[in-house]
Design an enzyme around this catalytic site. Structure first.
Site, PDB file in Angstrom:
ATOM      1  N   SER A 227       0.778  -0.849   0.144  1.00  0.00           N
ATOM      2  CA  SER A 227       0.218  -0.125  -0.301  1.00  0.00           C
ATOM      3  C   SER A 227       0.403   1.352  -0.155  1.00  0.00           C
ATOM      4  O   SER A 227       2.097   1.558   0.127  1.00  0.00           O
ATOM      5  CB  SER A 227      -1.328   0.261   1.244  1.00  0.00           C
ATOM      6  OG  SER A 227      -0.128   0.256   2.747  1.00  0.00           O
ATOM      7  N   ASP A 228       0.165   2.623  -0.319  1.00  0.00           N
ATOM      8  CA  ASP A 228       0.774   3.704   0.342  1.00  0.00           C
ATOM      9  C   ASP A 228       1.156   4.174   1.447  1.00  0.00           C
ATOM     10  O   ASP A 228      -0.584   4.355   1.639  1.00  0.00           O
ATOM     11  CB  ASP A 228       0.326   4.648  -1.425  1.00  0.00           C
ATOM     12  CG  ASP A 228       1.830   5.926  -1.958  1.00  0.00           C
ATOM     13  OD1 ASP A 228       1.491   6.391  -2.050  1.00  0.00           O
ATOM     14  OD2 ASP A 228       2.054   6.001  -0.644  1.00  0.00           O
ATOM     15  N   TRP A 229       1.856   4.289   1.590  1.00  0.00           N
ATOM     16  CA  TRP A 229       1.797   5.047   3.401  1.00  0.00           C
ATOM     17  C   TRP A 229       0.650   5.126   3.812  1.00  0.00           C
ATOM     18  O   TRP A 229       0.815   3.543   3.944  1.00  0.00           O
ATOM     19  CB  TRP A 229       2.021   6.903   2.666  1.00  0.00           C
ATOM     20  CG  TRP A 229       2.262   7.311   3.852  1.00  0.00           C
ATOM     21  CD1 TRP A 229       1.419   8.158   4.712  1.00  0.00           C
ATOM     22  CD2 TRP A 229       3.896   6.880   4.919  1.00  0.00           C
ATOM     23  NE1 TRP A 229       2.155   8.483   5.935  1.00  0.00           N
ATOM     24  CE2 TRP A 229       3.513   8.210   5.649  1.00  0.00           C
ATOM     25  CE3 TRP A 229       4.805   6.387   4.568  1.00  0.00           C
ATOM     26  CZ2 TRP A 229       4.569   8.235   6.868  1.00  0.00           C
ATOM     27  CZ3 TRP A 229       6.093   6.261   5.159  1.00  0.00           C
ATOM     28  CH2 TRP A 229       5.648   7.202   6.834  1.00  0.00           C
TER      29      TRP A 229
ATOM     30  N   SER B  61      -2.929   4.880   3.221  1.00  0.00           N
ATOM     31  CA  SER B  61      -3.839   4.693   2.273  1.00  0.00           C
ATOM     32  C   SER B  61      -4.666   3.434   2.800  1.00  0.00           C
ATOM     33  O   SER B  61      -6.002   3.534   2.373  1.00  0.00           O
ATOM     34  CB  SER B  61      -3.200   3.797   0.549  1.00  0.00           C
ATOM     35  OG  SER B  61      -2.089   3.084   0.672  1.00  0.00           O
TER      36      SER B  61
END
Ligand code: GLC
Length: 736
Positions: A281-283, A285
């Site tokens: 996942s992004d940061w 998210s």
């Protein structure tokens, strides 16, 4: 597509290439199936869930060490101290469950030696620039214990208001795909287990660059066909290149945030695109799905992501908090968890972390070596785009006295561009820095003032460095006004008013709206933040020691209100002719009519300021005699398209010849032009070459009305030219 030429290498780039090639070993990529399955079979549910947890490093403390020892951490990002990394690794291996950590960091366009921002590298239209840059970055980052980077960023970007266009490879799927795949090759090499190779990450899956209004993190509405024909091709190319990981994007598409979108992550990414690596996942998210209004709470977000096939959760710790209970409640299956952990363990085996988990302190560092700095300079040389050059203002003569002005002439931090966590401004060589201290320019007479000064009167030419601070582009740095900011335009105008020839050099993170500035510059050299060695590169180009060859990877609009405007657009039912009515025509009492109404802007016409693929040279290139090997091809045939390309000047140069096609009729509307090939062609003064491209029917394939990828029979137009707009002539062929 076969390009029929070898890329010319400069000696230094060759040296770096040799460095990079040593990291190649054509070993068969093992899948470690046996090792993964036997380890997985011994793991507890807690240990499995622990592998799915990636933490941001916020300091070495007992709490973190205990988490690592308990097997609650699979990966850490943003730790770069090799000693600390080895302590943490020891805790995992000798005091924990024996599974090594994988250490990650954003190494986007260099670790210490900073290359041009990716948008700049794309302007080189040279995949070797991207590959060598990534290879150099991997060598420097892995020396500090980093074995996973969150790059290449291959979001198609058609909106200059979006700050992260700087990090993208531009608006075109074909160019972005080739440059992105080259970065994967550079980061990963052929054998990921070699200690100076690092895992790459294709991001942000998917469509992050289509944010409404160019406003970062905003919603997107990408249709299934646009998804496959525009946004997925760079990801498919990265997957075909063996990219180890993919990162989910922050945005929702059509109301569903990617981190919880099982259609995108399972049906599309895993099934359709056959991705077999780790999805991270992004940061925040995963946690942000609560803010989106897609998850009720952290437990719900963890369930949605795990069931969507998100393997590793960055930073929000919802997996380690909720997954075990979700399994016990039957809301998440052990099978899904096992699948995620398989991908994670395989990545760690492929990285060689089980056999070589500790960072070996190198006797001699590879950071900032001459080879690396030279490679960064080569990249900056190839990434600069000459947009205007009237009255042969450029190249400057080394006998000319230059009066240098402007904030970007000596901006060591901003010249590096966005997304440089470890780049160091004190290593940047700015244009002024090079003029002052580099022996190569010691004979050049110059003055430097940040604002207009009398020093200009006895100078032969003014060189004005304008542009953007690096913080005006990058993440969360969208702009609604993309003119040169502050008093930069006014300064340029004042300098031009003195009557001296003016050279405008721009360093920016996006294509700025510079139409109003062009009249006050006789020549314009555009650099998307050129990195550590931007100074010497720009000086070499200004003084003709090198000849500009860069081409625009993104359209330059006249007004921000024209956005989105890109070359591979649909024709519409009412395409505007070049002489479409505009405001300067008589608009008084004009009657409403449906005759002559076309798709354009009354106040800024229909076209861009500079089109995709545009870029001048000190040489002059002429295209002629476009020819096809046949007027028709069958589905399993190939078509040779060739053109005569001549350097009609007395200056050796490189032209990036571009091949475009148009599918005239399709089961869905096809763009008016699509880039299907490009070549950097070196031509000495007066030299002529026949440039050939080979087109296969697969190059013409697209997802049609039935969502199946195939080429459709019919007629196609084909061009070869120096940009996406001006092509001397076109040819038509039929695909049967
Ligand atoms: C950031 C970015 C992403 C980056 C990640 C880790 O928010 O969106 O590109 O890799 O967080 O720093």
């Amino acid at each position: 597509m076969k390009n029929n030429h070898l890329l010319p290498f400069k000696p230094f780039a060759l040296l770096v290439l040799l460095l990079c090639i040593t990291s190649y070993s054509y070993s068969q990529k093992p899948d470690y199936r046996y090792e993964v399955e036997s380890l997985l079979s011994e793991m507890t549910l807690d240990e499995k869930i622990g592998q799915m947890n990636q933490l941001n490093f916020e300091g070495l403390n007992d709490e973190l060490l205990q988490k690592v020892k308990r097997g609650e951490v699979g990966s850490l990002l943003n730790v770069t101290d090799t000693e600390v990394i080895n302590i943490l690794q020891k805790a995992a291996i000798e005091n924990g469950n024996g599974i090594p950590l994988v250490i990650a960091r954003d190494v986007i366009h260099g670790y210490k030696t900073i290359f041009p921002i990716p948008l700049g590298q794309a302007a080189s239209f040279d995949p070797e620039v991207a590959r060598i840059g990534a290879c150099v970055a991997a060598a420097e980052a892995s020396e500090h214990g980093i074995r996973w980077t969150f790059a290449p960023m291959i979001d198609i970007a058609r909106d200059a208001r979006w700050g992260r266009i700087a990090e993208s490879l531009g608006e075109d799927p074909f160019l972005s795909a080739l440059m992105g795949a080259a970065m994967v090759r550079g980061f990963q090499g052929e054998d990921l287990s070699l200690p100076n190779n690092i895992a790459a990450c294709a991001k942000h899956f998917v469509g992050y660059g289509a944010a409404e209004g160019g406003r970062d993190y905003n919603s997107t509405s990408i249709t299934p066909l646009a998804l496959r024909n525009t946004y997925l091709p760079p990801f498919q190319k990265a997957i075909d290149e063996g990219v180890a990981t993919v990162m989910t994007s922050f945005n929702d598409n059509d109301g569903i945030p990617t981190s919880g979108n099982s259609y995108l992550l399972k049906d599309v990414l895993r099934q359709e695109m056959e991705f077999r690596g780790v999805v991270v996942s992004d940061w925040n998210s995963v946690g942000e799905m609560i803010t989106h209004g897609f998850a009720a709470d952290g437990k719900d977000a963890a369930m949605l992501s795990a069931n969507a096939g998100l393997d590793m959760e960055m930073n929000t710790e919802l997996y380690v908090t909720h997954l075990k209970q979700l399994v016990q409640e039957g809301k998440v299956s052990v099978a899904d968890i096992d699948n995620s952990v398989r991908y994670i363990l395989q990545m760690k085996f492929r990285l060689g972390l089980f056999s070589n988990p500790y960072v070996k302190i190198k006797k001699t560092s590879v950071v900032y070596t001459d080879a690396h700095l030279q490679a960064a300079k080569e990249a900056a040389l190839k990434s600069a785009i000459l947009l205007k050059n009237e009255n042969n203002t450029l190249p400057l003569k080394e006998t000319q006295k230059i009066a240098v002005f402007g904030p970007m002439a000596d901006a060591p931090y901003d010249q590096l561009g966005t997304w440089i966590f470890d780049g160091e401004a004190n290593h940047t060589v700015t244009p002024i820095g090079a003029l002052k201290s580099d022996k190569a320019y010691e004979n050049i007479k110059f003055t430097y003032e940040t604002a207009l000064s009398p020093s200009l009167k006895d100078a032969d030419v003014a060189v004005v460095f304008l542009g953007e601070e690096s913080k005006l582009s990058g993440e969360a740095s969208s702009l609604s006004d993309i003119n040169l900011r502050g008093t930069q335009s006014a300064l340029l105008k004042e300098i031009k008013a003195t009557g001296k020839p003016v050279v405008l050099v721009i360093m920016a993170g996006r294509p700025l709206t510079i139409e109003r500035d062009l009249p006050y510059a006789d020549a314009v050299l555009y650099n998307f933040h050129p990195g550590t060695m931007g100074g010497p590169a720009i000086l070499d180009l200004l003084f003709g020691r090198a000849n500009p060859s860069g081409k625009l990877p993104v359209t330059f609009v006249r007004e921000v209100g024209q956005i989105p405007l890109y070359y591979n657009h649909n024709n519409t039912g009412r395409p505007a002719p070049d002489n479409a009515r505009t405001l300067n025509a008589d608009t008084k009492d004009v009657k409403q009519t449906s005759v002559g109404d076309v798709s354009h802007y009354l106040d800024s016409g229909k076209g861009p300021l500079f089109p995709f693929g545009f870029g001048l040279s000190y040489s002059r290139f002429e295209y002629s005699e476009l020819s096809l090997s046949s007027p028709t091809i069958s589905m399993n045939d190939s078509l040779i398209v060739s053109v005569t390309l001549r350097n009609t000047s007395n200056i050796d140069g490189v032209e990036i010849a571009q091949l475009y096609v148009r599918d005239l009729v399709g089961s869905i509307i096809r763009p008016v032009k699509e880039l299907k090939g490009f070549q950097r062609v070196s031509l000495n003064a007066g030299e002529t070459k026949i440039v050939t491209f080979t087109l296969f029917s697969d190059d013409l394939a697209f997802y049609g009305i039935d969502l199946i990828r195939k080429a459709e029979p019919g007629f196609f137009d084909v061009w070869i030219g120096g940009d996406s707009k001006t092509s001397p002539d076109k040819k038509r062929f039929e695909l049967k």
